[in-house]
Write a protein that holds these residues in place. Structure first.
Motif, PDB file in Angstrom:
ATOM      1  N   GLU A  22     -15.226   7.321   5.374  1.00 48.23           N
ATOM      2  CA  GLU A  22     -15.766   6.018   4.973  1.00 48.23           C
ATOM      3  C   GLU A  22     -15.634   5.828   3.460  1.00 48.23           C
ATOM      4  O   GLU A  22     -16.598   5.542   2.749  1.00 48.23           O
ATOM      5  N   THR A  23     -14.417   5.963   2.978  1.00 47.36           N
ATOM      6  CA  THR A  23     -14.124   5.866   1.554  1.00 47.36           C
ATOM      7  C   THR A  23     -14.450   4.468   1.027  1.00 47.36           C
ATOM      8  O   THR A  23     -14.296   3.467   1.733  1.00 47.36           O
ATOM      9  N   SER A  24     -14.887   4.399  -0.222  1.00 45.01           N
ATOM     10  CA  SER A  24     -15.218   3.111  -0.825  1.00 45.01           C
ATOM     11  C   SER A  24     -13.989   2.203  -0.826  1.00 45.01           C
ATOM     12  O   SER A  24     -12.837   2.659  -0.819  1.00 45.01           O
ATOM     13  N   LEU A  25     -14.242   0.898  -0.869  1.00 50.57           N
ATOM     14  CA  LEU A  25     -13.147  -0.066  -0.896  1.00 50.57           C
ATOM     15  C   LEU A  25     -12.286   0.102  -2.145  1.00 50.57           C
ATOM     16  O   LEU A  25     -11.064  -0.059  -2.088  1.00 50.57           O
ATOM     17  N   VAL A  26     -12.921   0.423  -3.275  1.00 47.39           N
ATOM     18  CA  VAL A  26     -12.152   0.622  -4.507  1.00 47.39           C
ATOM     19  C   VAL A  26     -11.204   1.807  -4.358  1.00 47.39           C
ATOM     20  O   VAL A  26     -10.024   1.730  -4.733  1.00 47.39           O
ATOM     21  N   GLU A  27     -11.686   2.900  -3.802  1.00 42.61           N
ATOM     22  CA  GLU A  27     -10.827   4.069  -3.605  1.00 42.61           C
ATOM     23  C   GLU A  27      -9.724   3.784  -2.597  1.00 42.61           C
ATOM     24  O   GLU A  27      -8.583   4.250  -2.746  1.00 42.61           O
ATOM     25  N   GLN A  28     -10.048   3.021  -1.558  1.00 38.43           N
ATOM     26  CA  GLN A  28      -9.011   2.621  -0.614  1.00 38.43           C
ATOM     27  C   GLN A  28      -7.926   1.828  -1.327  1.00 38.43           C
ATOM     28  O   GLN A  28      -6.725   2.076  -1.143  1.00 38.43           O
ATOM     29  N   TYR A  29      -8.350   0.878  -2.144  1.00 41.80           N
ATOM     30  CA  TYR A  29      -7.388   0.053  -2.875  1.00 41.80           C
ATOM     31  C   TYR A  29      -6.472   0.917  -3.737  1.00 41.80           C
ATOM     32  O   TYR A  29      -5.241   0.741  -3.745  1.00 41.80           O
ATOM     33  N   ASP A  30      -7.046   1.850  -4.470  1.00 37.47           N
ATOM     34  CA  ASP A  30      -6.251   2.678  -5.379  1.00 37.47           C
ATOM     35  C   ASP A  30      -5.184   3.469  -4.614  1.00 37.47           C
ATOM     36  O   ASP A  30      -4.031   3.586  -5.066  1.00 37.47           O
ATOM     37  N   LEU A  31      -5.555   4.008  -3.452  1.00 41.43           N
ATOM     38  CA  LEU A  31      -4.580   4.758  -2.650  1.00 41.43           C
ATOM     39  C   LEU A  31      -3.497   3.839  -2.109  1.00 41.43           C
ATOM     40  O   LEU A  31      -2.297   4.144  -2.176  1.00 41.43           O
ATOM     41  N   ILE A  32      -3.904   2.699  -1.575  1.00 38.67           N
ATOM     42  CA  ILE A  32      -2.937   1.779  -0.975  1.00 38.67           C
ATOM     43  C   ILE A  32      -1.961   1.257  -2.025  1.00 38.67           C
ATOM     44  O   ILE A  32      -0.745   1.179  -1.791  1.00 38.67           O
ATOM     45  N   GLU A  33      -2.481   0.911  -3.195  1.00 36.50           N
ATOM     46  CA  GLU A  33      -1.594   0.405  -4.243  1.00 36.50           C
ATOM     47  C   GLU A  33      -0.584   1.471  -4.655  1.00 36.50           C
ATOM     48  O   GLU A  33       0.611   1.187  -4.865  1.00 36.50           O
ATOM     49  N   ALA A  34      -1.037   2.721  -4.755  1.00 45.99           N
ATOM     50  CA  ALA A  34      -0.128   3.813  -5.121  1.00 45.99           C
ATOM     51  C   ALA A  34       0.959   4.011  -4.066  1.00 45.99           C
ATOM     52  O   ALA A  34       2.132   4.231  -4.398  1.00 45.99           O
ATOM     53  N   LEU A  35       0.587   3.931  -2.793  1.00 46.52           N
ATOM     54  CA  LEU A  35       1.579   4.072  -1.729  1.00 46.52           C
ATOM     55  C   LEU A  35       2.569   2.917  -1.731  1.00 46.52           C
ATOM     56  O   LEU A  35       3.782   3.114  -1.576  1.00 46.52           O
ATOM     57  N   ALA A  36       2.069   1.694  -1.912  1.00 49.86           N
ATOM     58  CA  ALA A  36       2.952   0.532  -1.908  1.00 49.86           C
ATOM     59  C   ALA A  36       3.852   0.515  -3.136  1.00 49.86           C
ATOM     60  O   ALA A  36       4.990   0.029  -3.081  1.00 49.86           O
TER      61      ALA A  36
END
Length: 331
Positions: A22-36
């Motif tokens: 249940e990772t925070s939305l901010v941490e989710q964003y950071d991972l997704i942006e790095a992958l994209a």
């Protein structure tokens, strides 16, 4: 980064009861942006398959959870097509399902699909979970952007789905914390913004890198020596930074909110739409200055541009949100 087997397995989007974090939305964003930033299709499939898996994990009944869980206890990979383009006809113990669904990102790597349908008896919505082996996948994905997502269409004909593998999106989730109680499109905010901004950032970085000493036919100067280009490069970078800051601010506020109320939800929708507009503008600037090479399949600028453009067509991006915000300000 992640391995091929990990694409679509996103613990941060799963309830803790099923092994998630249940990772925070901010941490989710950071991972997704790095992958994209690395690859738009990779970021897209990882996050949207992860979101589909998380929604199902939070809302499927216990007996359905036991049925779909993998033998080693892991939560399987899902793809989700939540628009209700199917018809679910009540039958003893469940439903008989028919329909055709589109944009099933990651379906060729998924084990299960979550599909939206309308009940034939009372026209209410229901979502059903079906093994990929029981659907017919159609090779319809022919997009120049996000090409490797394989977001194909699929059909199901008269397939029985037990009640244990059905769920509703409305109401309280059966598992998980606040992450799973917020509106679905709020939950998806880091997904879309992360992919679109990550692609635009990659396009801009590649444009800056390739501009050094690059002199286009008919131009009097190399690109990086032209004041107009240097100015516009700085402007694009600043615009992208402002979009990132805006998105992360809204996500942080949702992370710390006891309830995502309508005004905060609208903040998220506006931030996502604004981010998409800026990302498209930045990626277009990079593409226009990329020269002839940008049109080729091997160009990183071209790929990032096409991925940014394609991701901006997601339903999460809607100009109407500005009207809603304006109306709220006038009340």
């Amino acid at each position: 980064m992640i391995t091929a087997d990990e694409v679509g397995r996103f613990p941060g989007k799963l309830p803790r009861e099923l092994g998630g974090t249940e990772t925070s939305l901010v941490e989710q964003y950071d991972l997704i942006e790095a992958l994209a930033h690395r690859d738009g299709s990779l970021g897209w499939n990882h996050t949207f398959m992860g979101s589909s898996a998380g929604i199902v994990a939070a809302r499927l009944p216990d007996d359905g959870v036991a049925e779909v869980r993998e033998p080693d206890g892991r939560w399987p990979r899902f793809c989700g097509t939540f628009p209700m383009t199917g018809i679910a006809t009540p039958a003893p113990g469940g439903f008989r399902l028919d329909g055709r669904w589109g944009f099933a990102s990651g379906i060729r790597a998924a084990s299960w699909v979550a599909c939206g349908a309308t009940r034939s008896d009372d026209a209410t919505p229901v979502w059903l979970v079906v093994p990929v082996t029981e659907v017919t996948v159609h090779d319809t994905w022919d997009s120049p952007g996000l090409a490797r997502t394989q977001s194909c269409e699929y059909t199901i004909h008269d397939r029985f789905v037990p009640t244990s593998r059905t769920f509703a999106i409305s109401g309280a989730p059966l598992r998980g914390g606040p992450l799973f109680s917020m509106p679905i499109q709020a939950y998806l905010t880091p997904d879309h913004t992360g992919v679109t901004i990550g692609c635009a950032r990659r396009a801009l970085e590649e444009c800056a890198r390739h501009s050094a000493g690059k002199q286009r036919l008919g131009s009097a100067q190399a690109l990086d020596a032209r004041g107009a280009f240097v100015r516009d490069l700085g402007r694009a970078h600043t615009q992208l930074a402002s979009a990132i800051a805006h998105v992360r601010d809204v996500l942080a506020r949702m992370d710390h909110a006891d309830l995502v109320d309508p005004s905060l939800f609208l903040d998220a929708r506006c931030a996502a739409t604004n981010a998409a507009e800026i990302a498209v503008s930045v990626a277009t600037f990079a593409y226009r200055n990329g020269g002839a090479h940008a049109v080729t399949a091997t160009s990183e600028i071209g790929r990032a541009y096409r991925d940014a453009m394609t991701s901006s067509q997601h339903v999460h991006v809607l100009d109407d949100v500005y009207e809603w915000r304006g109306a709220e300000l006038l009340r």
